[in-house]
Design a protein around this motif. Structure first.
Motif, PDB file in Angstrom:
ATOM      1  N   VAL A 107      -6.709  60.019 -79.040  1.00  0.00           N
ATOM      2  CA  VAL A 107      -6.252  59.751 -77.745  1.00  0.00           C
ATOM      3  C   VAL A 107      -7.528  58.665 -77.047  1.00  0.00           C
TER       4      VAL A 107
ATOM      5  N   LYS B  84       0.764  53.299 -78.312  1.00  0.00           N
ATOM      6  CA  LYS B  84      -0.303  52.992 -79.018  1.00  0.00           C
ATOM      7  C   LYS B  84      -1.090  52.095 -78.038  1.00  0.00           C
TER       8      LYS B  84
ATOM      9  N   ASP C  15      -6.722  55.842 -85.249  1.00  0.00           N
ATOM     10  CA  ASP C  15      -5.613  56.592 -85.765  1.00  0.00           C
ATOM     11  C   ASP C  15      -4.502  56.978 -84.663  1.00  0.00           C
ATOM     12  N   PRO C  16      -3.172  56.807 -85.182  1.00  0.00           N
ATOM     13  CA  PRO C  16      -2.210  56.994 -83.956  1.00  0.00           C
ATOM     14  C   PRO C  16      -2.127  58.539 -83.210  1.00  0.00           C
ATOM     15  N   GLN C  17      -3.063  59.541 -83.709  1.00  0.00           N
ATOM     16  CA  GLN C  17      -2.929  60.721 -83.032  1.00  0.00           C
ATOM     17  C   GLN C  17      -4.206  60.962 -82.136  1.00  0.00           C
TER      18      GLN C  17
ATOM     19  N   THR D  84       7.849  59.544 -83.424  1.00  0.00           N
ATOM     20  CA  THR D  84       6.574  58.964 -83.765  1.00  0.00           C
ATOM     21  C   THR D  84       6.247  57.981 -82.844  1.00  0.00           C
ATOM     22  N   PRO D  85       5.328  57.233 -82.720  1.00  0.00           N
ATOM     23  CA  PRO D  85       4.665  56.345 -81.659  1.00  0.00           C
ATOM     24  C   PRO D  85       5.706  55.253 -81.756  1.00  0.00           C
TER      25      PRO D  85
ATOM     26  N   ASN E 195      -0.807  59.888 -76.679  1.00  0.00           N
ATOM     27  CA  ASN E 195      -0.297  60.639 -77.637  1.00  0.00           C
ATOM     28  C   ASN E 195       1.237  60.983 -77.571  1.00  0.00           C
ATOM     29  N   GLN E 196       1.600  60.830 -78.641  1.00  0.00           N
ATOM     30  CA  GLN E 196       3.045  60.958 -78.466  1.00  0.00           C
ATOM     31  C   GLN E 196       3.785  62.517 -78.864  1.00  0.00           C
ATOM     32  N   ASN E 197       4.140  63.077 -77.865  1.00  0.00           N
ATOM     33  CA  ASN E 197       4.647  64.394 -77.948  1.00  0.00           C
ATOM     34  C   ASN E 197       6.051  64.654 -78.342  1.00  0.00           C
TER      35      ASN E 197
END
Length: 128
Positions: free
Chosen positions: A78, A110, A74-76, A40-41, A34-36
């Motif tokens: 994990v 991703k 989904d990019p969100q 964005t990723p 996940n990208q904190n």
């Protein structure tokens, strides 16, 4: 830092997350990072610098080649079920890296990947 800057094709690199992981017990199953932070990723990059040699029978990171291009996960999200619909083009192209101390792996957030640990959770002589 400069290696990451070049790989990211950018003028600068800002660290948004850091993590020191020592022998992750039984490993991590298939997942994407996940990208904190406020990026964005597509703006992110992940890297790992190994401190120990990968044990012979486990511990090598495995990546699904080109999986960062998938539109099924989904990019969100994990954790990833690589048998899910939409991942057919990625699940069979695996890249495994037997790292040595000082090696650096760099990947897109991703990219679907895993690390299998020993079944008993004990990383032989590499326990710190």
């Amino acid at each position: 830092g400069d290696v990451l800057r070049q790989c990211g094709r950018t003028d600068e690199v800002r660290v948004s997350t850091d993590l020191l992981m020592v022998n992750p017990n039984k490993g991590f199953k298939w997942h994407q990072d996940n990208q904190n932070g406020p990026i964005t990723p597509e703006e992110g990059i992940r890297f790992w610098i190994t401190m120990d040699e990968t044990p012979k029978d486990y511990g090598a990171p495995v990546y699904l080649k080109r999986s960062h291009e998938n539109t099924a996960v989904d990019p969100q999200a994990v954790f990833v079920d690589i048998e899910a619909e939409g991942l057919e083009d990625f699940r069979d192209e695996r890249l495994e890296f037997r790292t040595k101390p000082g090696d650096m792996l760099i990947w897109h957030p991703k990219t679907i990947h895993k690390i299998d640990g020993p079944s008993d959770g004990i990383w032989t002589s590499y326990r710190r």
